[in-house]
Design an enzyme around this catalytic site. Structure first.
Site, short mmCIF file in Angstrom:
data_model
loop_
_atom_site.label_atom_id
_atom_site.label_comp_id
_atom_site.label_asym_id
_atom_site.label_seq_id
_atom_site.Cartn_x
_atom_site.Cartn_y
_atom_site.Cartn_z
CG HIS A 55 -4.20 1.06 8.42
ND1 HIS A 55 -4.76 2.41 7.64
CD2 HIS A 55 -3.86 0.18 7.34
CE1 HIS A 55 -4.54 2.21 6.47
NE2 HIS A 55 -4.42 0.67 6.19
CG HIS A 84 -7.65 -5.92 7.02
ND1 HIS A 84 -8.82 -5.49 6.15
CD2 HIS A 84 -6.96 -4.79 6.88
CE1 HIS A 84 -8.93 -4.35 5.58
NE2 HIS A 84 -7.64 -3.75 5.86
CE1 TYR A 122 -4.54 2.36 2.21
CE2 TYR A 122 -5.96 4.50 2.86
CZ TYR A 122 -5.88 3.13 2.86
OH TYR A 122 -6.71 2.43 3.38
CG ASP A 161 -2.16 -0.85 1.09
OD1 ASP A 161 -2.30 -1.71 -0.17
OD2 ASP A 161 -2.88 -1.13 1.92
#
Length: 267
Positions: A187, A159, A21, A18
């Site tokens: 994150h 997640h 972003y 990522d």
């Protein structure tokens, strides 16, 4: 990060994906590359090689642009490939393209478009990746074995565990005594110990933003550390010792972990 890099006299930097972003880059000359990389990491200590892999958000843009040598001509620090091996003498780092393992990205569930050029068959592509990493790990004589992927194998963050990696990748890492699996995606900062092997699962996905309070905590077995703010991680290795430190955005140490290995010398 620059101050810690100077203090530790770092050899290189790893980006766990990522990289740009929220939707990657639009092309090789997207100004986002310099705005989010070259113009941000300006400290002298960070003028080292950067090893980067693709995350799911990178696949939402022009994924192949990040792999292009054009970016390396713009900023020579940049190296991003789908999967690759870095040999640093006492350690080998195995970078693995984890996004194609995740089934939901190939369905309409997320309502996003992904750049799957170069991946004509998900099944074939991931099978080859697993075969390649097993071969590389089996031949490795490195003192420390580190696998880097974007998606977590174990995480208590937003997640959570990536079941496809738990089912398909984890058994190989356990079989070949991998020391660390390092990832982004969630994150936050985390350390989780595997219950069946020496593997430490290290999440460093809080480089640009954090999801405070967004912690599932569904599977906390082996959880050693969790911080849901912004920060980064350093890894220091010698023949016999490893030290991993987790920092907040101000460079203050939040958590420190080390492990030693016996050094056997033939007589």
């Amino acid at each position: 990060m620059g101050r810690i890099g100077k203090k530790l006299d770092i050899d290189f930097v790893v980006s766990t994906g990522d990289n740009f972003y929220d939707n990657g880059l639009t092309g090789e000359y997207d100004t986002g590359f310099e705005d989010s990389f070259t113009k941000v990491y300006t400290a002298n200590s960070l003028q080292k090689q950067w090893y980067s892999i693709l995350g799911n958000h990178d696949y939402r843009g022009n994924a192949e642009a990040q792999l292009s040598p054009v970016l390396r001509r713009i900023d020579s620090r940049w190296l991003c490939l789908r999967s690759f091996l870095v040999n640093e003498e006492i350690a080998e780092l195995f970078f693995l393209d984890t996004t194609p393992f995740v089934e939901m990205y190939f369905s309409d569930a997320e309502n996003h478009t992904y750049d799957w050029r170069g991946i004509t068959s998900r099944r074939t592509y991931t099978a080859h990746l697993l075969k390649d990493i097993e071969s590389a790990l089996s031949q490795s004589t490195a003192r420390w074995k580190i696998v880097v992927g974007h998606h977590a194998i174990r995480s208590v963050g937003h997640h959570g565990d990536t079941q496809e990696l738990v089912n398909r990748l984890l058994p190989t890492l356990q079989a070949y005594n991998v020391d660390f699996y390092m990832n982004g995606h969630d994150h936050c900062l985390e350390q989780i110990s595997d219950t069946k092997s020496p593997i430490q699962f290290i999440t460093s996905g809080a480089g640009s933003k954090a999801w405070r309070g967004d912690v599932k905590g569904l599977n906390e077995e082996g959880l050693k550390f969790l911080y849901d703010g912004q920060g980064f991680v350093s890894v220091q290795l010698t023949q016999t010792d490893s030290v991993i430190e987790f920092y907040d955005v101000f460079g203050e140490v939040l958590h420190r972990w080390n492990v030693s290995k016996e050094l056997h010398v033939a007589s």
